[in-house]
Design an enzyme around this catalytic site. Sequence first.
Site, PDB file in Angstrom:
ATOM      1  CE  LYS A  21      -0.941   0.210   4.950  1.00  0.00           C
ATOM      2  NZ  LYS A  21      -0.063   1.384   5.200  1.00  0.00           N
ATOM      3  CG  ASP A  22       3.356   2.512   3.282  1.00  0.00           C
ATOM      4  OD1 ASP A  22       2.963   2.647   2.880  1.00  0.00           O
ATOM      5  OD2 ASP A  22       4.445   1.466   4.384  1.00  0.00           O
TER       6      ASP A  22
ATOM      7  NE  ARG B  27      -6.966   3.332   3.275  1.00  0.00           N
ATOM      8  CZ  ARG B  27      -8.023   2.200   4.389  1.00  0.00           C
ATOM      9  NH1 ARG B  27      -8.698   1.648   4.320  1.00  0.00           N
ATOM     10  NH2 ARG B  27      -6.862   1.835   5.203  1.00  0.00           N
ATOM     11  NE  ARG B  28      -6.579   2.800   8.011  1.00  0.00           N
ATOM     12  CZ  ARG B  28      -5.282   1.801   8.684  1.00  0.00           C
ATOM     13  NH1 ARG B  28      -4.163   3.451   9.389  1.00  0.00           N
ATOM     14  NH2 ARG B  28      -4.453   1.197   8.557  1.00  0.00           N
TER      15      ARG B  28
ATOM     16  NE  ARG C 266       3.151   9.889   9.204  1.00  0.00           N
ATOM     17  CZ  ARG C 266       3.938  10.841   9.160  1.00  0.00           C
ATOM     18  NH1 ARG C 266       3.516  12.073   8.531  1.00  0.00           N
ATOM     19  NH2 ARG C 266       5.180   9.888   8.863  1.00  0.00           N
TER      20      ARG C 266
ATOM     21  NE  ARG D 220       0.475   5.239  12.466  1.00  0.00           N
ATOM     22  CZ  ARG D 220       0.154   5.353  11.860  1.00  0.00           C
ATOM     23  NH1 ARG D 220      -0.501   5.317  11.677  1.00  0.00           N
ATOM     24  NH2 ARG D 220       1.104   6.480  10.870  1.00  0.00           N
TER      25      ARG D 220
ATOM     26  CB  CYS E 270      -0.651   7.578  -0.711  1.00  0.00           C
ATOM     27  SG  CYS E 270       0.148   9.479   0.456  1.00  0.00           S
TER      28      CYS E 270
END
Length: 304
Positions: A83-84, A131-132, A149, A155, A242
């Site tokens: 995804k990155d 997106r979230r 971040r 996190r 992104c």
Amino acid sequence: MNPSILRIATRKSALALWQAEHVAALLRAAHPGLAVELVPLSTRGDEILDKPLATIGGKGLFLKELEVAMLEGRADLAVHSLKDVPAELEPGFALPAILARADAADAFVSNHHDNLDALPQGARVGTSSLRRQAQLRALRPDLQLLDLRGNVGTRLGKLDHGDYDAIILACAGLERLGLASRIRSRLAAPDWLPAPGQAAIAIEARAGQSGVLALLAVLDDAETRLTVGAERAMNQALGGSCTVPVGAWCVRGEHGLHLRGMVGDAANGKLLQAQGSGDDPVALGRAVAGQLFDQGAAELLAGH
């Protein structure tokens, strides 16, 4: 001629190192006698933690230093979370292997609440993903969404410190780090879409190194390559960045591939959604992107 040693460029975070070690173990098992070493590097995306990813250049920030290491001959391959990886690779690079995908759902993580519905009005939820954020706003417009971040441990530490009532992470990352017990509930398709390629590990190498590419190709999972290929083709047709809230989920069934796609607005929770089926992943991805454009996706994309 195949090399006798492979050097893996990787980020230094616990999750990146786990993924690189996982690939190293698979390569040693597939090629007895092959030596595999890790080359841990720091990337710009890892170093700038006081700003949202979208404002400092997006996901490619996690790849550049690893690609430079390969170009300079300090590493033979790099291991990434797919995804990155931008929808279009830099010239001269290839993805010879995409590993079998893990759980692609997002994880709702909270110390006091079982799921998203159980959060009180105005609860503080941490995520740096647009997106979230878009999907959270669509489901719970009352929530206070705060940027989050840092690596997974950082996190979780902020959540445990009381900075947030809940945070959203990837299930696969938590499971790979032995932290599956932190998952209170799963946010999963079809009601909630992951990032294109989420939970798949990708191996990147220089396109001209045939010996290296041959060693890596045995780790490729054909079904995962097909499904994430459709998701990435959709993302690329939409702009491939992104900095835009895009979700995608493709599965292969009896009647070929089925792809769901979403473009959202992180500011107001507006979601555009489309789906389609087909056998060609690239054509399917482009077709679903076309449906989203027909619904007005260009306007949302232009806002980012």
